[in-house]
Structure formats: structure tokens, C-alpha cells
Scaffold this active site. Structure first.
Site, PDB file in Angstrom:
ATOM      1  N   HIS A 103       0.807  -1.226   0.000  1.00  0.00           N
ATOM      2  CA  HIS A 103       0.000   0.000   0.000  1.00  0.00           C
ATOM      3  C   HIS A 103       0.839   1.275   0.000  1.00  0.00           C
ATOM      4  O   HIS A 103       0.312   2.367  -0.178  1.00  0.00           O
ATOM      5  CB  HIS A 103      -0.928   0.039   1.227  1.00  0.00           C
ATOM      6  CG  HIS A 103      -0.206   0.320   2.497  1.00  0.00           C
ATOM      7  ND1 HIS A 103       0.505  -0.626   3.159  1.00  0.00           N
ATOM      8  CD2 HIS A 103      -0.064   1.470   3.213  1.00  0.00           C
ATOM      9  CE1 HIS A 103       1.045  -0.096   4.235  1.00  0.00           C
ATOM     10  NE2 HIS A 103       0.724   1.174   4.286  1.00  0.00           N
TER      11      HIS A 103
HETATM   12  C1  UD1 Z   1      -2.322   5.349   5.701  1.00  0.00           C
HETATM   13  C2  UD1 Z   1      -1.054   5.841   6.421  1.00  0.00           C
HETATM   14  C3  UD1 Z   1       0.016   4.777   6.350  1.00  0.00           C
HETATM   15  C4  UD1 Z   1      -0.500   3.461   6.866  1.00  0.00           C
HETATM   16  C5  UD1 Z   1      -1.736   3.082   6.066  1.00  0.00           C
HETATM   17  C6  UD1 Z   1      -2.321   1.776   6.480  1.00  0.00           C
HETATM   18  C7  UD1 Z   1      -0.559   8.239   6.323  1.00  0.00           C
HETATM   19  C8  UD1 Z   1       0.310   9.253   5.686  1.00  0.00           C
HETATM   20  N1  UD1 Z   1      -0.507   7.026   5.765  1.00  0.00           N
HETATM   21  O1  UD1 Z   1      -1.988   5.181   4.327  1.00  0.00           O
HETATM   22  O2  UD1 Z   1       1.102   5.185   7.160  1.00  0.00           O
HETATM   23  O3  UD1 Z   1       0.501   2.487   6.730  1.00  0.00           O
HETATM   24  O4  UD1 Z   1      -2.704   4.116   6.260  1.00  0.00           O
HETATM   25  O5  UD1 Z   1      -3.433   1.454   5.715  1.00  0.00           O
HETATM   26  O6  UD1 Z   1      -1.217   8.540   7.268  1.00  0.00           O
HETATM   27  N2  UD1 Z   1      -9.160   4.714   1.195  1.00  0.00           N
HETATM   28  C9  UD1 Z   1     -10.370   4.065   1.097  1.00  0.00           C
HETATM   29  N3  UD1 Z   1     -10.972   3.694   2.253  1.00  0.00           N
HETATM   30  C10 UD1 Z   1     -10.456   3.924   3.478  1.00  0.00           C
HETATM   31  C11 UD1 Z   1      -9.228   4.600   3.557  1.00  0.00           C
HETATM   32  C12 UD1 Z   1      -8.585   4.976   2.406  1.00  0.00           C
HETATM   33  O7  UD1 Z   1     -10.872   3.826   0.025  1.00  0.00           O
HETATM   34  O8  UD1 Z   1     -11.072   3.539   4.486  1.00  0.00           O
HETATM   35  C13 UD1 Z   1      -8.469   5.096  -0.048  1.00  0.00           C
HETATM   36  C14 UD1 Z   1      -8.743   6.512  -0.466  1.00  0.00           C
HETATM   37  O9  UD1 Z   1      -8.837   6.513  -1.837  1.00  0.00           O
HETATM   38  C15 UD1 Z   1      -7.489   7.253  -0.043  1.00  0.00           C
HETATM   39  C16 UD1 Z   1      -6.421   6.182  -0.151  1.00  0.00           C
HETATM   40  O10 UD1 Z   1      -7.070   4.961   0.150  1.00  0.00           O
HETATM   41  O11 UD1 Z   1      -7.239   8.363  -0.827  1.00  0.00           O
HETATM   42  C17 UD1 Z   1      -5.274   6.396   0.790  1.00  0.00           C
HETATM   43  O12 UD1 Z   1      -5.746   6.551   2.147  1.00  0.00           O
HETATM   44  P1  UD1 Z   1      -4.876   7.410   3.196  1.00  0.00           P
HETATM   45  O13 UD1 Z   1      -5.478   7.326   4.544  1.00  0.00           O
HETATM   46  O14 UD1 Z   1      -4.601   8.775   2.638  1.00  0.00           O
HETATM   47  O15 UD1 Z   1      -3.480   6.674   3.175  1.00  0.00           O
HETATM   48  P2  UD1 Z   1      -3.123   5.127   3.222  1.00  0.00           P
HETATM   49  O16 UD1 Z   1      -2.451   4.796   1.952  1.00  0.00           O
HETATM   50  O17 UD1 Z   1      -4.256   4.276   3.667  1.00  0.00           O
END
Ligand code: UD1
Length: 372
Positions: A207
Site C-alpha cells: 500500500h
Molecule cells: C495510511 C497511512 C500509512 C498506513 C496506512 C495503512 C498516512 C500518511 N498514511 O496510508 O502510514 O501504513 O494508512 O493502511 O497517514 N481509502 C479508502 N478507504 C479507506 C481509507 C482509504 O478507500 O477507508 C483510499 C482513499 O482513496 C485514499 C487512499 O485509500 O485516498 C489512501 O488513504 P490514506 O489514509 O490517505 O493513506 P493510506 O495509503 O491508507
């Protein structure tokens, strides 16, 4: 009585905050615990499943922030968290790990002169292109108490000029959740549902922006997976970010067509723990999984150029290989060929399932000292 706000926002926070909330609830005369969920993760399988599996009570306050760019997400968390702190006037705010919610909430407290404690302090990858490294560095600078999982973390903090009296080596909080739930995880039926046999599959998670936001490195990883999956089925619970990037890069078909790759939705804590304990090898770019495989004695191949958890390489079962198939494939095959014996790895000091107790003891002691 100490009033403590415990903050969780994203998937890897939930298994770190659950043992703390439970430890505080076991001491109702000493602690009033308020659980705040920022809403950074919001999907049922990225959030609700963990509350259920870990026995976490529903959040007392949900900030409902959701996904956005780093700046917008961090600002939204700060804007929503500040009035909560002003209203609740906690004695302590506890933040865990290294996600955007961790830094955003710590920063709010720093400006309001509210005491903040960081759990899992001091880890450093020394790679400032990782958003988590920026979160770790800054959260540690502004926290009043730094709870570290390993002695290398203490050394990192001292080298950055943090006064030693703010640092407490308490062990790895995530292992509290692992120890408390391993037996229950054995009851999961996930291997049957996926039709995989114990020690006869690889487990994969991906991820990080460095693996999935860069098309070339994602393709390199897929090249390696193609070779590995010809020999051993790979179970891949796919993170929403990785799924989104596969689609954007036009790579979804390639992954769907890969015979030995079993693409599934993200799993809850117990199902994932079951699959991890039964895997022949784990391939990952996660931080926490490097630690969990070390405690479980499961071989781990880390698809990153660095780690903030070097102790999992020095003492544990982890090998760092990066994203080059010429390194991933031989490292994985060599882990398949050689069984890890019990005397070839050890569990780092204080990764013993009792970290939450040490943290709540330290909070009581610290507060008694400040009162004095
Ligand atoms: C976040 C953390 C990372 C952690 C990871 C675990 C930061 C900078 N990153 O990364 O350190 O290892 O979580 O999962 O805080 N999305 C969904 N559903 C959700 C959450 C996210 O669809 O419930 C999608 C969205 O399109 C979003 C993307 O995933 O834009 C990324 O989510 P985000 O929370 O920004 O970062 P992660 O890659 O999940």
C-alpha cells in the site's frame, strides 16, 4: 483520576490503541478514557472490522475526516480535533504510530499546551520521502512523553536531542493485541474459505506510495509476483490505495489474470492474523507486519529499500529486498527452501504483551511527579 484522550485514525492505529483503552478501562478509579476516531480510514473493512475484532468500544467522538491530500487531511483533522481538546480539557492525549492523524493531533496539543504522549516513538527509516517519516520526526519533537518499542528507538531520539527524561522504553504495543488475540484468530475459517492449506501459500500486502504510486515499481513488483505465484499461491488482500492505483495504471487485468494470485478484499484483524500465522512466507511493504511476523516466527520479505524497524532484521525473521524482481524472487525462494528454526530468531525485549500496562503505570507516575 487522569482524563486521557486516546486517538486512532487509520487501520494500523487500531491494534495499538485497543490495549491502551482496555488497560485504562481496567483501572476505572485512575483513568477516564475518551476514544477519538479521526475517520482517516472509514471503510467497513479498514475500520469497523477492527473495532469488532479487537473489542474496541465505539468511538466516543468521531471526527469523520476521510481521505484527502496530506495537507487537506491533516488540516481537517486539526480543525476538528482542536474544539474537542478545548472542550474535554484532558490531562493527556495519546497518539500512536506514524499516520497523518498521529501528527495532526499531536500538533493541536502542542499549540494548546496539552500534554501529549507518543506510543511507538523513535522509529526512523531515515527516508524523508516517506510521509510517515515526517510524521514520526515531528510528532516526537513535540511530544511530552515518548514510549519506545526498542532500544534503537531510544538511541534515535537521544541523537535528535530529545532529553532522556522524556523517553520510556516500554516495548511493542502491537504485540499486546497479537498476544491477546492469537488464540481467537486460530478459530477463523479464512483458510477454508480461500481454499488454501497451512504453510502452502504466501501472503502479500502492498500500500505504500513508494510501491504502488510509482507505476514502474508497481510493475517490477508484479513481475516478481508472477514468478513467485507460479510456485506458490499468493493471497493478496488488496488495500484500497493499491486497488485504485492498479486501475489508474491499467494494470487491473494483469493482476486478475495471474493464476496463482488470489485477490481479495482487505481482511479484519483476526482473519489476517490467522492467515499470517499460517503463511509459508509473507511479502509486504507494511511496518507493523515486519514486527508481527518476527513474533510469529514467519519468514518476511519486505518490499522496501529501508525499514524503520531494523530490529526485525537483526533479531527477527525479516529481510529487506526493495522492489527489484532480481532480488525479491531469490530472497523469497530462499525463504521457501530453508525452514526457519526457533534458534535462528528471537523476540525483541519487552515485546511480551504487557506494554499497555507499562504505559499506564508510566502515565500515573509522571502525573504524580508533575503534581508534586
Ligand atoms: C495510511 C497511512 C500509512 C498506513 C496506512 C495503512 C498516512 C500518511 N498514511 O496510508 O502510514 O501504513 O494508512 O493502511 O497517514 N481509502 C479508502 N478507504 C479507506 C481509507 C482509504 O478507500 O477507508 C483510499 C482513499 O482513496 C485514499 C487512499 O485509500 O485516498 C489512501 O488513504 P490514506 O489514509 O490517505 O493513506 P493510506 O495509503 O491508507
Amino acid at each position: 483520576m487522569l482524563k486521557v484522550i486516546n486517538v486512532a485514525g487509520a487501520r494500523p492505529n487500531f491494534m495499538k490503541i485497543a490495549p491502551l483503552v482496555a488497560a485504562m478501562k481496567r483501572r476505572p478509579s485512575q483513568f477516564q478514557s475518551i476514544l477519538v476516531h479521526t475517520g482517516q480510514h472509514y471503510d467497513a473493512n479498514m475500520s469497523d472490522a477492527f473495532f469488532r475484532d479487537l473489542g474496541l468500544p465505539a468511538p466516543d467522538i468521531h471526527l469523520g475526516v476521510g481521505s484527502a491530500s496530506h495537507a487537506v487531511q491533516s488540516a481537517a483533522i486539526m480543525k476538528a480535533f482542536e474544539p474537542v481538546v478545548l472542550e474535554q480539557k484532558p490531562d493527556w492525549v495519546i497518539v500512536v504510530g506514524d499516520v497523518n492523524s498521529t501528527l495532526a493531533c499531536a500538533l493541536v496539543c502542542g499549540k494548546l499546551d496539552i500534554k501529549v504522549a507518543h506510543v511507538e516513538a523513535g522509529l526512523r527509516s531515515r527516508d524523508r520521502t516517506m510521509p510517515e517519516e515526517i510524521n514520526r520526526l515531528l510528532t516526537d519533537q513535540i511530544s511530552d512523553l515518548l514510549f519506545t518499542p526498542s532500544s534503537d528507538a531510544d538511541a534515535n531520539l537521544i541523537a535528535e536531542g530529545i532529553p532522556p527524561e522524556r523517553i520510556r522504553f516500554v516495548g511493542n504495543i502491537m504485540i499486546d493485541s497479537l498476544s491477546a488475540n492469537l488464540e481467537r484468530a486460530k478459530g477463523s475459517k479464512i483458510q477454508v474459505e480461500l481454499a488454501v492449506a497451512d504453510k502452502d501459500y504466501a501472503l502479500l500486502t502492498l500500500h505504500r506510495p513508494s510501491s504502488v504510486d510509482d507505476r514502474e515499481s508497481f510493475i517490477r513488483i508484479l513481475d516478481a509476483l508472477e514468478q513467485i505465484s507460479a510456485r506458490l499461491p499468493i493471497v493478496f488482500p488488496i488495500h484500497p490505495r493499491a486497488r485504485k492505483m492498479l486501475f489508474e495504471y491499467g494494470l487491473s487485468d494483469r493482476v486478475e489474470m495471474m493464476g496463482g494470485l488470489l485477490l481479495i478484499e482487505p481482511l479484519g484483524y483476526l482473519d489476517f492474523l490467522n492467515l499470517m500465522s499460517g503463511a509459508r512466507v509473507v511479502l509486504t511493504d507494511s511496518g507493523g507486519i515486519q514486527e508481527e511476523t518476527t513474533v510469529l516466527g514467519i519468514p518476511c520479505v519486505t518490499l522496501r529499500e529501508n525499514t524503520e524497524r531494523p530490529i526485525t532484521v537483526e533479531m527477527g525473521t525479516n529481510t529487506i529486498v526493495g522492489t527489484d524482481p532480481a532480488k525479491i524472487v531469490p530472497a523469497t525462494f530462499s525463504k521457501l527452501e530453508k525452514q526457519i528454526e526457533k534458534d535462528q530468531y528471537c523476540i525483541p525485549p519487552l515485546w511480551d504483551g504487557h506494554t499497555a500496562e507499562r504505559i499506564v503505570d508510566a502515565l500515573i507516575k509522571q502525573s504524580a511527579m508533575s503534581d508534586y
